[in-house]
Design an enzyme around this catalytic site. Structure first.
Site, PDB file in Angstrom:
ATOM      1  N   HIS A  25       1.449 -47.214  -6.382  1.00  0.00           N
ATOM      2  CA  HIS A  25       1.441 -47.323  -4.922  1.00  0.00           C
ATOM      3  C   HIS A  25       0.034 -47.692  -4.465  1.00  0.00           C
ATOM      4  CE1 HIS A  25      -0.434 -43.360  -4.635  1.00  0.00           C
ATOM      5  NE2 HIS A  25       0.576 -42.794  -5.288  1.00  0.00           N
ATOM      6  N   HIS A  28      -3.044 -45.871  -5.984  1.00  0.00           N
ATOM      7  CA  HIS A  28      -3.509 -46.336  -7.302  1.00  0.00           C
ATOM      8  C   HIS A  28      -4.235 -47.679  -7.148  1.00  0.00           C
ATOM      9  CE1 HIS A  28       0.368 -44.109  -8.333  1.00  0.00           C
ATOM     10  NE2 HIS A  28      -0.580 -43.347  -8.844  1.00  0.00           N
ATOM     11  N   CYS A 139       0.443 -25.742 -13.186  1.00  0.00           N
ATOM     12  CA  CYS A 139       1.032 -26.753 -12.303  1.00  0.00           C
ATOM     13  C   CYS A 139       1.322 -27.989 -13.140  1.00  0.00           C
ATOM     14  CB  CYS A 139       0.075 -27.105 -11.163  1.00  0.00           C
ATOM     15  SG  CYS A 139       0.654 -28.537 -10.222  1.00  0.00           S
ATOM     16  N   CYS A 142      -0.325 -31.285 -11.748  1.00  0.00           N
ATOM     17  CA  CYS A 142      -1.731 -31.540 -12.117  1.00  0.00           C
ATOM     18  C   CYS A 142      -1.920 -31.488 -13.626  1.00  0.00           C
ATOM     19  CB  CYS A 142      -2.662 -30.497 -11.519  1.00  0.00           C
ATOM     20  SG  CYS A 142      -2.795 -30.521  -9.737  1.00  0.00           S
ATOM     21  N   CYS A 156       0.462 -25.000  -5.555  1.00  0.00           N
ATOM     22  CA  CYS A 156      -0.666 -25.899  -5.707  1.00  0.00           C
ATOM     23  C   CYS A 156      -0.674 -26.799  -4.474  1.00  0.00           C
ATOM     24  CB  CYS A 156      -0.482 -26.734  -6.976  1.00  0.00           C
ATOM     25  SG  CYS A 156      -1.508 -28.189  -6.992  1.00  0.00           S
ATOM     26  N   HIS A 159       0.701 -30.225  -4.984  1.00  0.00           N
ATOM     27  CA  HIS A 159       2.112 -30.365  -5.357  1.00  0.00           C
ATOM     28  C   HIS A 159       2.923 -29.228  -4.741  1.00  0.00           C
ATOM     29  CE1 HIS A 159      -0.204 -32.554  -8.412  1.00  0.00           C
ATOM     30  NE2 HIS A 159       0.738 -33.453  -8.218  1.00  0.00           N
ATOM     31  N   LYS A 310      -2.179 -36.952   1.774  1.00  0.00           N
ATOM     32  CA  LYS A 310      -2.497 -37.869   0.684  1.00  0.00           C
ATOM     33  C   LYS A 310      -1.245 -38.661   0.315  1.00  0.00           C
ATOM     34  CE  LYS A 310      -3.753 -37.941  -4.162  1.00  0.00           C
ATOM     35  NZ  LYS A 310      -3.565 -37.268  -5.417  1.00  0.00           N
ATOM     36  N   LYS A 313       3.516 -39.599  -4.683  1.00  0.00           N
ATOM     37  CA  LYS A 313       4.950 -39.584  -4.939  1.00  0.00           C
ATOM     38  C   LYS A 313       5.541 -38.222  -4.600  1.00  0.00           C
ATOM     39  CE  LYS A 313       8.319 -39.620  -8.560  1.00  0.00           C
ATOM     40  NZ  LYS A 313       8.456 -39.049  -9.883  1.00  0.00           N
TER      41      LYS A 313
HETATM   42  N1  MSP Z   1      -3.528 -39.340 -15.420  1.00  0.00           N
HETATM   43  C1  MSP Z   1      -4.473 -38.706 -14.585  1.00  0.00           C
HETATM   44  C2  MSP Z   1      -5.840 -39.344 -14.725  1.00  0.00           C
HETATM   45  C3  MSP Z   1      -6.401 -39.337 -16.092  1.00  0.00           C
HETATM   46  S1  MSP Z   1      -7.899 -40.184 -16.145  1.00  0.00           S
HETATM   47  C4  MSP Z   1      -8.570 -39.811 -17.606  1.00  0.00           C
HETATM   48  C5  MSP Z   1      -4.043 -38.845 -13.141  1.00  0.00           C
HETATM   49  N2  MSP Z   1      -3.201 -39.826 -12.869  1.00  0.00           N
HETATM   50  S2  MSP Z   1      -2.682 -40.219 -11.408  1.00  0.00           S
HETATM   51  O1  MSP Z   1      -1.663 -41.208 -11.615  1.00  0.00           O
HETATM   52  O2  MSP Z   1      -2.304 -39.061 -10.680  1.00  0.00           O
HETATM   53  O3  MSP Z   1      -3.867 -40.912 -10.728  1.00  0.00           O
HETATM   54  C6  MSP Z   1      -4.805 -40.225  -9.928  1.00  0.00           C
HETATM   55  C7  MSP Z   1      -5.747 -41.261  -9.364  1.00  0.00           C
HETATM   56  O4  MSP Z   1      -4.992 -42.279  -8.661  1.00  0.00           O
HETATM   57  C8  MSP Z   1      -6.722 -40.752  -8.327  1.00  0.00           C
HETATM   58  O5  MSP Z   1      -7.868 -40.147  -8.880  1.00  0.00           O
HETATM   59  C9  MSP Z   1      -7.043 -42.039  -7.616  1.00  0.00           C
HETATM   60  O6  MSP Z   1      -7.866 -42.820  -8.403  1.00  0.00           O
HETATM   61  C10 MSP Z   1      -5.686 -42.708  -7.521  1.00  0.00           C
HETATM   62  N3  MSP Z   1      -4.929 -42.270  -6.355  1.00  0.00           N
HETATM   63  C11 MSP Z   1      -3.656 -41.785  -6.351  1.00  0.00           C
HETATM   64  N4  MSP Z   1      -3.278 -41.541  -5.060  1.00  0.00           N
HETATM   65  C12 MSP Z   1      -4.281 -41.855  -4.229  1.00  0.00           C
HETATM   66  C13 MSP Z   1      -4.445 -41.832  -2.837  1.00  0.00           C
HETATM   67  N5  MSP Z   1      -3.488 -41.443  -2.024  1.00  0.00           N
HETATM   68  N6  MSP Z   1      -5.628 -42.243  -2.340  1.00  0.00           N
HETATM   69  C14 MSP Z   1      -6.653 -42.676  -3.146  1.00  0.00           C
HETATM   70  N7  MSP Z   1      -6.530 -42.702  -4.464  1.00  0.00           N
HETATM   71  C15 MSP Z   1      -5.367 -42.292  -5.044  1.00  0.00           C
HETATM   72  O7  MSP Z   1      -4.540 -38.112 -12.313  1.00  0.00           O
END
Ligand code: MSP
Length: 548
Positions: A25, A28, A139, A142, A156, A159, A310, A313
């Site tokens: 999304h 990411h 959790c 996380c 959490c 979540h 935030k 999903k």
């Molecule tokens: N798999 C772990 C990360 C491991 S890195 C060694 C994880 N994955 S995640 O799919 O949840 O991705 C989290 C990251 O996605 C956030 O740190 C950020 O970079 C990005 N984001 C996800 N949602 C976001 C927002 N709503 N806003 C900004 N960044 C976001 O955590």
């Protein structure tokens, strides 16, 4: 002492590896576009760059998602990973390596790291890894145990729809306590540079609150990498995931490549604040334990939010990157993601704001300058770009403004500040527009003052060129097209944008006719975000983007 091997001219830029329990999304895309921007900007400045991104495919949560879909975990991963790869292709993300944690090269690298950890002793002479029992609330969202401080209303906060699980199990622990002193000093003195400053203070605050040793394995999670020294346990998904930053550049199988990027380059990790603790504390400590260099720098950006929540999903309020690409074009979507919010702070998405920004910066400031100047060159000089002559006082002012902007651009890149970098680049168009209006070339044309007209158009086109080059990290599709229109060859464009080489000025080349590069956006094509900040009657995310 802070060491920043950026001066060695080599940079490793990373994004987090994203969980494959979600479709990509805009959240990411926010990090990935920023990382791509940084990677391209460093290349533009002549630095050697490796840009690493990928997916995090192990762990209980992914196994559960796969089970719920009636698929084997790897079948699920193989399917969802293509969604990320396609999304990054659609946004013209130019990564050097897309790592999946289920790949052999990664698994081998993690096994190597685990073995080294298992053999290591800490500064206190005790083994870094020890066995213990863990009891606590976990959790799965996380993939971590929650401490009292992490819990709000028994949930959490990230979540809130899933109740944390009570777990007791035998784990291997990492003796974080042995590294805290060294690690804190490295963060304090910017050996590990955490930015923005507020995030550095937040991390230092965690030391003050106290940090526990953490477990590096799980007993009952099958979908993971078995520990090489105890196959009844699998590597904790965060140990598995963080390792990607080294396995992705050859830690397990290509030592020379690994040393080139990890030891002789500057390592820059980008992420949002949700995963700061893992990156700023666990990861450097693990590296230090096996005698590897900790990363040089981490930049922590804010969250994209919808109705102050935030985008995620689990909250169901996601917007797909395609919605922005369909509406604003690839470069327009990238431009908005990179510039619309202050990098480091949260940003609430609002449709009107997106359109205003696109129109003001791209359609007006940059797009109009290109079209006004090139139309006149076509009309009065048969398309041949006149020499840029800066001997006049007004032209001197423009030249100085360009030099200052170029300087500011490089400083902003070294500060991991995409907003100011783009602002500096765009300021060239703004100054050039003012110069152009003041010089009134249409009058010069009417009065047949061709020498003066040549000067005005020559310097304006050079400003277009400089502005375009510096906007190329954010507009990687349009800028090469603009440069082609100005008469540059593909080889010249590649040398300038991707290899940081200087190329001959635009003067003497023949401009080609072109349609507008950034047509105005007024009409709504898809759902790029709410019009106003108010809770939609039905789940916004459900309508925009059905969950997996
Ligand atoms: N798999 C772990 C990360 C491991 S890195 C060694 C994880 N994955 S995640 O799919 O949840 O991705 C989290 C990251 O996605 C956030 O740190 C950020 O970079 C990005 N984001 C996800 N949602 C976001 C927002 N709503 N806003 C900004 N960044 C976001 O955590």
């Amino acid at each position: 002492m802070a060491t920043h091997p950026a001066s060695s001219g080599r940079v490793l830029v990373t994004t987090p590896i994203y969980y494959v329990n979600d479709r990509p999304h805009l959240g990411h895309a926010y990090t990935t576009v920023a990382a791509d921007f940084m990677a391209r900007a460093h290349r533009l400045l002549g630095r050697e760059v490796f840009f690493l991104t990928g997916t995090d495919e192990h762990g209980e949560r992914i196994a559960e998602t796969a089970r719920a879909r009636g698929l084997a975990p790897i079948e699920h991963c193989d399917e969802v990973v293509t969604g990320f790869q396609d999304a990054w292709k659609a946004l013209n993300i130019n990564y050097d390596r897309f790592i999946r944690t289920t790949e052999d090269a990664h698994v081998k690298g993690v096994e190597k790291l685990l073995k080294l950890l298992h053999e290591a002793t800490g500064p206190d002479g005790r083994p870094v890894i020890y066995e213990g029992e863990y009891r606590g609330l976990y959790c799965t969202g996380c993939e971590k145990f929650l401490s009292g401080r992490d819990i709000e209303d028994d949930r959490c906060p990230l979540h809130p729809t899933q109740a944390p699980q009570e777990i007791t199990e035998r784990n291997y622990f990492f003796r974080l306590s042995a590294f805290l002193e060294q690690l804190k000093a490295k963060i304090e003195n910017d050996d590990i540079r955490i930015r923005p400053e507020g995030r550095k203070r937040e991390v230092l605050g965690l030391f003050a609150q106290g940090l526990d040793d953490f477990s590096i394995s799980r007993e009952k999670v099958e979908w993971g990498i078995p520990l090489p020294f105890d196959r009844s346990q699998t590597a904790y998904v965060w140990v598995d995931a963080l390792s990607n930053y080294i396995t992705g550049i050859g830690f397990g199988d290509r030592p020379d490549e690994y040393a080139k990027w990890w030891n002789d380059g500057k390592v820059l990790h980008l992420m949002a604040k949700d995963i700061l603790k893992f990156h700023a504390i666990f990861w450097p400590a693990m590296l230090m334990a096996v005698g590897e260099r900790p990363p040089d720098e981490m930049f922590i950006h804010g969250y994209l939010t919808l109705v102050d929540q935030k985008m995620s999903k689990s909250l169901g309020n996601v917007i797909k990157p395609d919605a922005w690409v369909d509406d604003f074009g690839v470069d327009g979507a990238r431009y908005l993601l990179t510039t619309i919010f202050r990098f480091g702070q949260d940003g609430e998405i609002r449709e009107a704001m997106l359109r205003e920004k696109y129109n003001a910066d791209l359609a007006n400031d940059f797009g109009n300058l290109i079209s006004r100047a090139s139309k006149m060159v076509l009309a009065h000089f048969d398309g041949y770009i006149p020499e840029a002559d800066y001997s006049g006082p007004e032209e001197q002012v423009l030249k100085t403004a360009m030099a200052t902007a170029e300087q500011k651009f490089s400083e902003a890149i070294d500060d991991v500040d995409p907003n100011h970098a783009v602002e500096a680049a765009l300021s060239i168009a703004r100054v050039a527009n003012r110069y152009f209006d003041h010089a009134a070339p249409w009058k010069l044309a009417k009065e047949k003052q061709m020498d003066k007209l040549a000067v005005v158009l020559g310097v304006t086109i050079e400003a277009v060129f400089s502005c375009a080059v510096h906007l190329s990290p954010v507009l990687p599709n349009k800028v090469p097209e603009i440069m082609q229109t100005l008469g540059f060859t593909d080889a010249e464009i590649d040398a300038r944008l991707n290899k940081g080489r200087s190329i001959a000025a635009p003067a003497g080349r023949q401009i080609a006719k072109s349609p507008p590069f950034f047509p105005r956006t007024d009409k709504r094509k898809g759902k790029v975000g709410p019009e106003k900040k108010e809770k939609p009657p039905t789940g916004l995310g459900q309508k925009i983007h059905p969950p997996l």
